[in-house]
Scaffold this motif. Structure first.
Motif, PDB file in Angstrom:
ATOM      1  N   ALA A   9      -9.012  35.111 -15.285  1.00  0.00           N
ATOM      2  CA  ALA A   9      -7.553  35.138 -15.147  1.00  0.00           C
ATOM      3  C   ALA A   9      -6.962  33.740 -15.308  1.00  0.00           C
ATOM      4  O   ALA A   9      -5.902  33.574 -15.933  1.00  0.00           O
ATOM      5  CB  ALA A   9      -7.167  35.721 -13.791  1.00  0.00           C
ATOM      6  N   GLY A  40      -6.165  40.378 -14.165  1.00  0.00           N
ATOM      7  CA  GLY A  40      -4.774  40.267 -13.744  1.00  0.00           C
ATOM      8  C   GLY A  40      -4.520  40.981 -12.429  1.00  0.00           C
ATOM      9  O   GLY A  40      -3.815  40.469 -11.545  1.00  0.00           O
ATOM     10  N   THR A  92      -1.993  37.888 -17.361  1.00  0.00           N
ATOM     11  CA  THR A  92      -3.196  37.755 -18.176  1.00  0.00           C
ATOM     12  C   THR A  92      -3.132  38.522 -19.491  1.00  0.00           C
ATOM     13  O   THR A  92      -4.081  38.469 -20.273  1.00  0.00           O
ATOM     14  CB  THR A  92      -4.431  38.265 -17.401  1.00  0.00           C
ATOM     15  OG1 THR A  92      -4.214  39.641 -17.034  1.00  0.00           O
ATOM     16  CG2 THR A  92      -4.674  37.442 -16.144  1.00  0.00           C
TER      17      THR A  92
END
Length: 286
Positions: free
Chosen positions: A212, A245, A252
């Motif tokens: 991420a 994410g 992301t």
């Protein structure tokens, strides 16, 4: 006359990243590179086998290296982890006569091969810039890829002897290729950061945080597309970006492809996939 290499597709190219297996031969053909398959070559181990049995990883990789030597060819791969891991084990074998002798004894008894250490390992990125020249890319372009593109190296090939003539600490070969196909290279700090591939089976939450962080950095610097030079990192950055994410709450979502896809699309192959990619770039986001 084509440049010939023994071809190792790298990790997960025939499983979770089949797009690499699809596009590497096409990109190589357009560049005049002849790929000679390393039949029966194993995974490099990606540092994961090393954690459990370092000797086993060395022997497996020595077998692959010995196969290429028997063919009289250096190895080419599209995977940064494979290039780096083979380089590391080859260096260890070259630097230790005892390890070389022990490994050759196992190889000879089990598969009739021996290794001298004369073979070399190359990532396609370094072959392009160091051997063919960046103009080889420009000359082959049929479809320009006019996006803001974040090039991801990962940490593995950024070591002395594994990154060709590129700078270990401040590489720019990937940015050269991006510019050659019509893209706008993005400047970002995470391009050589790890996404934690070896820990995916044991420390998934940590790996999701690392993944991420890389994707969020690319997005924050305006990237419309991420291009990875590593099969395994590409898999995490692409397949796991949604999970990364959700795990972290970070932004992301950004289309992510492999370097061989970028090249193949630019060279006029898989135009349907290029059309799909352009649509993804237009519609994806947070």
């Amino acid at each position: 006359m084509p440049t010939r290499y023994a071809y190792h597709p790298g990790n997960v190219a025939h499983s979770n990243a089949i797009e690499v297996a699809d596009t590497m031969p096409l990109a190589a053909e357009s560049l005049g590179i002849e790929l000679v398959p390393l039949e029966g070559a194993t995974s490099c181990g990606a540092g994961i086998i090393r954690q459990a049995n370092a000797d086993l990883q060395v022997v497996l990789n020595a077998r692959t290296l010995a196969q290429a030597e028997a063919m009289g060819l250096d190895i080419i791969t599209p995977c940064a982890t494979t290039a780096a891991t083979l380089h590391e084990d080859l260096t260890a074998l070259r630097n230790s006569g005892k390890l070389m002798a022990k490994t050759n004894d196992i190889l000879e008894r089990n598969c009739g091969l021996t290794l001298t250490g004369e073979v070399n390992v190359h990532h396609i990125l370094h072959v392009i810039v160091d051997e063919l020249g960046i103009d080889s890319v420009k000359d082959a372009v049929m479809n320009t890829i006019e996006f803001k593109i974040a090039g991801y190296y990962g940490p593995n090939i950024q070591q002395e002897g594994a990154c060709g003539g590129d700078d270990v600490f401040d590489p720019d070969y990937l940015e050269q290729v991006i510019a050659a196909v019509g893209g706008q290279p993005v400047e970002w700090s995470s391009r050589t950061h790890s996404v934690g591939v070896p820990g995916i089976f044991s420390e998934e939450k940590t790996v999701m945080k690392q993944t991420a962080a890389v994707l969020a950095d690319a997005k924050s610097e305006g990237a419309q597309l991420v291009v990875s030079a590593c099969n395994l990192s590409h898999m995490l950055l692409d397949v796991y970006q949604g999970k990364a994410g959700k795990t972290t709450g970070q932004a992301t979502k950004v289309p992510t492809i492999h370097l061989t896809e970028l090249l193949a699309f630019a060279f006029g192959h898989h135009i349907d996939r290029l059309a799909q990619l352009r649509t993804r770039v237009l519609v994806i986001g947070d």
